[in-house]
Design a protein around this motif. Structure first.
Motif, mmCIF file in Angstrom:
data_model
loop_
_atom_site.group_PDB
_atom_site.id
_atom_site.type_symbol
_atom_site.label_atom_id
_atom_site.label_comp_id
_atom_site.label_asym_id
_atom_site.label_seq_id
_atom_site.Cartn_x
_atom_site.Cartn_y
_atom_site.Cartn_z
ATOM 1 N N ASP A 38 10.096 45.498 -5.124
ATOM 2 C CA ASP A 38 10.435 44.158 -4.136
ATOM 3 C C ASP A 38 11.949 44.018 -3.822
ATOM 4 N N SER A 39 12.643 45.459 -3.522
ATOM 5 C CA SER A 39 14.312 45.432 -3.025
ATOM 6 C C SER A 39 14.309 46.418 -2.012
ATOM 7 N N GLU A 74 0.777 46.560 -12.311
ATOM 8 C CA GLU A 74 2.041 45.146 -12.588
ATOM 9 C C GLU A 74 3.124 45.292 -11.195
ATOM 10 N N THR A 75 3.418 46.162 -10.020
ATOM 11 C CA THR A 75 3.901 45.953 -9.600
ATOM 12 C C THR A 75 3.119 44.775 -7.875
ATOM 13 N N ARG A 76 4.285 43.912 -7.940
ATOM 14 C CA ARG A 76 4.284 43.565 -6.407
ATOM 15 C C ARG A 76 4.400 44.316 -4.664
ATOM 16 N N CYS A 77 3.217 45.009 -4.486
ATOM 17 C CA CYS A 77 3.826 45.630 -3.339
ATOM 18 C C CYS A 77 4.087 45.254 -1.335
ATOM 19 N N PHE A 78 2.408 44.534 -1.111
ATOM 20 C CA PHE A 78 2.722 44.489 0.088
ATOM 21 C C PHE A 78 3.042 42.103 0.462
ATOM 22 N N CYS A 83 -0.478 35.215 0.246
ATOM 23 C CA CYS A 83 0.597 34.553 -0.653
ATOM 24 C C CYS A 83 1.649 33.294 -0.433
ATOM 25 N N HIS A 84 2.205 33.456 -1.673
ATOM 26 C CA HIS A 84 2.902 32.552 -1.003
ATOM 27 C C HIS A 84 4.219 32.697 -0.827
ATOM 28 N N LYS A 85 4.939 31.922 0.707
ATOM 29 C CA LYS A 85 5.088 31.854 1.590
ATOM 30 C C LYS A 85 6.426 33.486 1.954
ATOM 31 N N GLY A 86 5.036 34.385 1.639
ATOM 32 C CA GLY A 86 5.614 35.810 1.986
ATOM 33 C C GLY A 86 6.042 36.672 1.131
ATOM 34 N N GLU A 87 5.738 36.086 -0.386
ATOM 35 C CA GLU A 87 6.141 37.113 -1.146
ATOM 36 C C GLU A 87 5.111 37.789 -1.514
ATOM 37 N N LEU A 88 5.447 38.892 -2.480
ATOM 38 C CA LEU A 88 4.854 40.139 -2.600
ATOM 39 C C LEU A 88 3.382 40.273 -3.544
ATOM 40 N N CYS A 89 2.147 40.238 -2.783
ATOM 41 C CA CYS A 89 1.207 40.608 -4.030
ATOM 42 C C CYS A 89 0.983 41.501 -4.353
ATOM 43 N N PHE A 90 0.424 41.706 -5.443
ATOM 44 C CA PHE A 90 -0.150 42.487 -6.416
ATOM 45 C C PHE A 90 -1.130 43.392 -5.709
#
Length: 119
Positions: A38-39, A74-78, A83-90
């Motif tokens: 996510d970084s 288990e990693t949010r990638c895209f 998705c909520h407010k542009g957060e990364l999705c699985f």
């Protein structure tokens, strides 16, 4: 903790002195890179995933690939608009673009980014 992915036998004393550990590429991805995915920028995440995809398709990782797959689940990638407010999705929140029914029924945002789609 510091590690190297390829060990040079001639430098083993240096590695021991510096307390470096040797890890496979899969271990480095599972234990370090994917944990901080996510970084990274979207482009960097895509480049890492393309690297893993290409290497795994060529059979470089064998059984070690299961560790990466487990970590990827288990990693949010895209990012995706839904998705909520542009957060990364699985990865599991995306659909396979090679399935014709999905292509007809779903918006493009429900598929992985284009560089990662099999054509």
């Amino acid at each position: 903790q510091y590690c190297i992915s390829e060990r040079n036998a001639e430098l083993s004393n240096l590695y021991n002195c510096m307390k470096l550990t040797s890890k496979s590429v899969c271990e480095v991805y599972a234990q370090f890179i994917l944990k901080f995915f996510d970084s990274l920028s979207e482009d960097d995440r895509i480049n890492h995933l393309l690297f893993l995809k290409e290497r795994s398709q060529k059979g470089y990782y064998g059984a070690d690939m299961s560790e990466i797959i487990k970590t990827l689940k288990e990693t949010r990638c895209f990012t995706r608009q839904s998705c909520h407010k542009g957060e990364l999705c699985f990865v599991s929140q995306f659909f396979d673009p090679t399935v014709p029914v999905f292509k007809l029924m779903l918006k493009p945002e429900y598929f992985p980014p284009l560089p990662l789609q099999d054509r």
